[in-house]
Design a protein around this motif. Structure first.
Motif, PDB file in Angstrom:
ATOM      1  N   LYS A  54       0.846  -1.201   0.000  1.00 48.15           N
ATOM      2  CA  LYS A  54       0.000   0.000   0.000  1.00 48.15           C
ATOM      3  C   LYS A  54       0.878   1.246   0.000  1.00 48.15           C
ATOM      4  O   LYS A  54       1.790   1.377   0.821  1.00 48.15           O
ATOM      5  CB  LYS A  54      -0.910   0.006   1.226  1.00 48.15           C
ATOM      6  CG  LYS A  54      -2.000  -1.037   1.104  1.00 48.15           C
ATOM      7  CD  LYS A  54      -3.013  -0.919   2.224  1.00 48.15           C
ATOM      8  CE  LYS A  54      -4.082  -1.976   2.008  1.00 48.15           C
ATOM      9  NZ  LYS A  54      -4.779  -2.358   3.189  1.00 48.15           N
ATOM     10  N   PRO A  78      -3.578   2.771  -2.811  1.00 49.50           N
ATOM     11  CA  PRO A  78      -4.138   2.635  -1.455  1.00 49.50           C
ATOM     12  C   PRO A  78      -4.694   1.235  -1.176  1.00 49.50           C
ATOM     13  O   PRO A  78      -4.798   0.837  -0.022  1.00 49.50           O
ATOM     14  CB  PRO A  78      -5.248   3.686  -1.422  1.00 49.50           C
ATOM     15  CG  PRO A  78      -5.505   4.057  -2.836  1.00 49.50           C
ATOM     16  CD  PRO A  78      -4.264   3.789  -3.607  1.00 49.50           C
ATOM     17  N   GLY A 129      -3.196  -1.423  -2.463  1.00 50.84           N
ATOM     18  CA  GLY A 129      -2.077  -2.324  -2.727  1.00 50.84           C
ATOM     19  C   GLY A 129      -1.754  -2.356  -4.217  1.00 50.84           C
ATOM     20  O   GLY A 129      -2.641  -2.210  -5.056  1.00 50.84           O
TER      21      GLY A 129
END
Ligand code: TPP
Ligand code: SF4
Length: 470
Positions: free
Chosen positions: A149, A154, A156
């Motif tokens: 992340k 956000p 991954g």
């Protein structure tokens, strides 16, 4: 004996955040600090700090010049290997250390590193892989792991959206030229010791002129990984080291590079540049006020601005002086603004950039408007009064008005106006003279048919100045 001390290659204090500082700007637990120390120790132990040239990246390593008491150059983002190539080719004995992050080297600068490695440049590249853009606040880097992340991933990193993480060492290892490629880790004390060894080897190779050496170092960025320094090292061991195999990819001897490039051995060229004519150098070397003369030649594209700059520079070199020429163009192919910066000096030149010229040779009103204010007090402005219908406003500089375009038309070719301006410059300043201009001009012009008329233009300038001295 174990010595705990700062390597001599470091400055005594770090001025980055004011005088007297003892700490770096890096976050606690950052890998950069560890690697700096390892490089510093190597430079001190090899006693080569005074020969080292650091290539500072854009990234958290950008302030490297605050720490190492060596030369450094702030490179454009990712362009360090190209900058290093140039330095090595003119200063073969320097030890050039390209220090780059994974965004800098693997993202925006991927092309530069690939080609420098492929050419086998005799450089030492230290590649800090912390799997993230540190400096800008934690965006995805080319080396960010799948599922990792970041600010820009956000949920991954996703293979289908973002592609696979780039294994740079493996990529470079497909090439023939590099002599040393190793990936190390800062995840364990043993890893740090191996990193130390790899850095030393990569520097030693350069000293021995063996060729391109590359050390990729897996390093923590606790701040952007949002972990404590201890957890960051653990995460590094358990994740980064799993994807990026820590190993030596190659350690070959490399054919020792001569350090001489073909042009350095081209007798004709050496003759032209007069590098070999030491005697001539001593007898003709001029004394220049303050040791350096900075000239800005400015006007529109198509007026011969650049050619005249090259001509001036070549004349100075022929006279045994140092000289640089730096062109600057507007975006248009023809008719846009254009200016050439020429530096002439008795000693080596620090920068080819001319912000504050000693002499301004100006062909157009926009050029005069732009550069008039920058001329050093006591300097000289030569104005093409055929095209510039205003007077110079400054009263602290010398000004010479010459109807260069009119004179050029009389000679028979408008385009010779810039050569006439240069002829006038030669008359006033005396750093180069008419004879040398006439000698070098035929070599500087791409079309032989224009040689004769340009030689006439130089005569016209001499004649004009004789009748109208400053
Ligand atoms: C031309 C340009 N593009 C983008 C940026 C923004 N930028 C600054 S540093 C950086 C990447 C830094 O990451 P990395 O090279 O991994 O070094 P780190 O900070 O992690 O050590 C980026 C994208 C910039 N300064 N200039
Ligand atoms: S942001 Fe990351 S790479 Fe940059 S100094 Fe901090 S820990 Fe180091």
């Amino acid at each position: 004996m174990i010595k705990h001390q700062k390597p001599e290659a470091f400055y005594d204090t770090f001025e980055r955040k004011g005088p007297g500082q003892k700490t770096t700007h890096y976050c606690p637990g950052c890998g950069h600090g560890t690697v700096h120390k390892l490089i510093g120790e190597a430079l001190s132990d090899f006693d080569i700090a005074d020969k080292a040239v650091f290539l500072a990246p854009v990234g958290c390593g950008v302030f490297i010049y605050y720490y190492f008491n060596s030369a450094s150059i702030q490179c454009a983002h990712g362009r360090a290997p190209a900058t290093g190539t140039a330095i090595k080719r003119v200063h073969d004995d320097s030890i050039v250390i390209s220090y780059q992050g994974d965004g800098d080297l693997g993202g925006i600068g991927a092309s530069e590193i690939v080609h420098a490695a492929n050419r086998g440049e005799n450089l030492t590249v230290i590649f800090i892989n912390n799997a993230i853009y540190g400096m800008t606040g934690g965006q995805m880097a080319p080396t960010t792991l799948l599922g990792q992340k970041t600010k820009t991933t956000p949920f991954g990193r996703d293979k289908d959206i973002d592609g696979m993480p780039l294994r740079i060492s493996e990529l470079l290892n497909t090439m023939e030229a590099p002599v040393f490629i190793e990936r190390t880790t800062l995840g364990t004390p043993k890893g740090v010791m191996n990193t130390r060894k790899a850095i030393r080897k990569a520097i030693q190779n350069q000293k021995d002129k063996k060729g391109f050496s590359f050390v990729e170092i897996l390093a923590p960025c606790p701040i952007n990984w949002k972990m404590t320094p201890v957890d960051a090292r653990k995460w590094l061991r358990e994740n980064l080291e799993k994807f990026y195999e820590v190993k030596n990819f190659r350690d070959k001897d490399g054919e020792k590079q001569s350090g001489k490039y073909p042009w350095m051995e081209n007798a004709e060229l050496l003759e032209l540049l007069d590098i070999v004519k030491e005697k001539d150098k001593q007898t003709t070397r001029k004394t220049i006020k303050n040791g350096e003369e900075k000239v800005k030649i400015a006007g529109f594209g198509g007026q011969g601005i650049m050619s005249v700059g090259v001509l001036l520079s070549n004349c100075a070199i022929k006279k045994g002086m140092e000289s640089t020429w730096l062109p600057s163009y507007g975006p248009e192919m023809r008719g846009g603004t254009a200016n050439a910066s020429v530096v002439i000096a008795e000693e080596q030149i620090g920068t080819p950039v001319v912000d504050y010229p000693d002499t301004l040779i100006t062909m157009t009103i926009p050029a005069l408007n732009t550069f008039e204010k920058n001329v050093n007090p006591g300097g000289l402005i030569i104005v093409n009064s055929s095209l510039i219908n205003r007077k110079v406003q400054r009263d602290d500089v010398n000004v010479y008005y010459v109807p260069a375009t009119e004179l050029a038309n009389k000679v028979g070719l408008t385009a010779t106006a810039a050569v006439i301006m240069l002829g006038i410059y030669a008359q006033i300043k005396g750093i180069i003279d008419t004879d040398i201009l006439k000698l070098i001009l035929p070599q500087s012009l791409s079309k032989a048919k224009y040689v004769e008329i340009n030689l006439k233009a130089i005569d016209a300038a001499e004649e004009y100045y004789k009748n109208n001295p400053l």
